[in-house]
Design a protein around this motif. Structure first.
Motif: not given
Length: 347
Positions: A47-49, A68-72, A84-85
């Protein structure tokens, strides 16, 4: 504690790259959660993370960790700025203040170098417990600030270690009646065994989303979840049928002795047969047989008012006899306040 002092303690933070090592650690720790499991990171990658598993080591011993899930923003490389989630984590002994300081000091330094604009997290901690008070105090001391939660702020947790007879007795009378009614009316429960089963269930999910007005993932997302978790014995899709007609189905996960009711869908037809009651009961029985201690009904409205859009969902989940838990909520540590003002619209 400064980063320089943290270095001298012998602790080191580094990425964990072995799935077995990571999951064994997370599952063995108090508060270890499915959303911190390896395969959850792999699922969110669809899903893009971009998942990152950071572990704090004391010699050869892993003592703390965070997936940690990261998305830009679209077409922006992570190194140029990302969120960073950290869902339902970190896995950390919060009662040790020095360890907390070391862990976050090293993690902040690492994430800054990687291009993180902020770290947002939601610990799996009961707000009303002594530990909840401790965690809130610790986060405040570490300069985290409250922020909006992504995961449900409240849920219902059911202790499933008692006998089945006791669990039935704890339900509301109408719930026991409906469980038995479904069985008497010929509703049967089976375990999904193929991607075709997932597709049939997804048709019901689309119907449910339209009926109850909530968004759903793509078919591929649910199929990937089943492909990742089911072979490990960490997930089941239970399907309720009558005379070959699919009436309802629920995804239930199992990790770290906790079962979670993740996704549910039902038809607009034959609702008087109460298939959802028999589904939940069979899911609870399965989880208990697998050694789970707790069943998480995963999300209820933030208030108990009848005006809530999901008030009916709350009533259904409340009838099983569990306890309402409110978590400490979301907290955020911002590394780049200027860019975060612009990033919020994309992230």
């Amino acid at each position: 504690m400064s980063i320089m002092t943290a270095k001298t303690t012998g602790y080191r933070l580094q990425e964990v790259r072995e799935q077995g090592q990571w999951d064994q650690f997370v599952a063995s720790q108090p508060g270890g959660h499915l959303l911190q499991s390896w395969y959850w990171g792999e699922l969110k990658a669809t899903a893009g993370w971009f998942p990152l598993r950071l572990g704090l080591w004391d010699g050869h011993r892993l003592i703390a960790g965070a997936q940690i899930l990261r998305k830009s923003a679209p077409r922006v490389p992570l190194r140029l700025g990302h969120l960073a989630y950290l869902p339902k984590g970190p896995v950390l002994a919060w009662e040790q203040p020095e360890l907390c300081s070391i862990f976050f000091a090293q993690m902040h330094r690492y994430l800054r170098k990687q291009g993180a604009l902020a770290l947002r997290m939601e610990p799996e901690i009961d707000h009303e417990s002594e530990q909840g008070e401790l965690v809130i105090r610790r986060l405040t001391e570490l300069s985290f600030h409250p922020t909006r939660s992504v995961q449900p702020l409240r849920t219902i947790l059911l202790n499933i270690t008692p006998s089945e007879e006791t669990l039935l007795a704890q339900m509301k009378e109408k719930w026991r009646y409906n469980v038995r009614l479904a069985g008497r009316k010929g509703v049967t429960i089976r375990v999904a065994t193929s991607l075709e089963d997932i597709q049939s269930w997804y048709t019901l999910m689309q119907t449910t989303g339209e009926r109850d007005q909530f968004g759903i993932h793509t078919l591929e997302y649910y199929q990937r979840a089943w492909q990742l978790f089911a072979p490990q014995g960490a997930l089941r899709l239970l399907l309720a049928e009558r005379e070959g007609q699919l009436l309802a189905g629920i995804f239930v996960s199992l990790f770290a002795r906790q079962a979670i009711y993740m996704y549910g869908a039902s038809s607009n037809e034959q609702r008087q047969l109460m298939p959802n009651y028999l589904l939940q009961w069979e899911a609870i029985r399965w989880a208990r047989e697998q050694g789970a201690h707790e069943y998480d009904f995963w999300g209820i409205p933030e208030t108990e008012g009848e005006e809530e859009a999901m008030a009916g969902v709350y009533r259904f989940k409340r009838g099983w006899g569990g306890r309402v838990v409110q978590f400490v909520g979301g907290y955020e540590y911002v590394y780049n306040p200027f860019l975060m003002k612009f990033a919020h619209r994309y992230l």
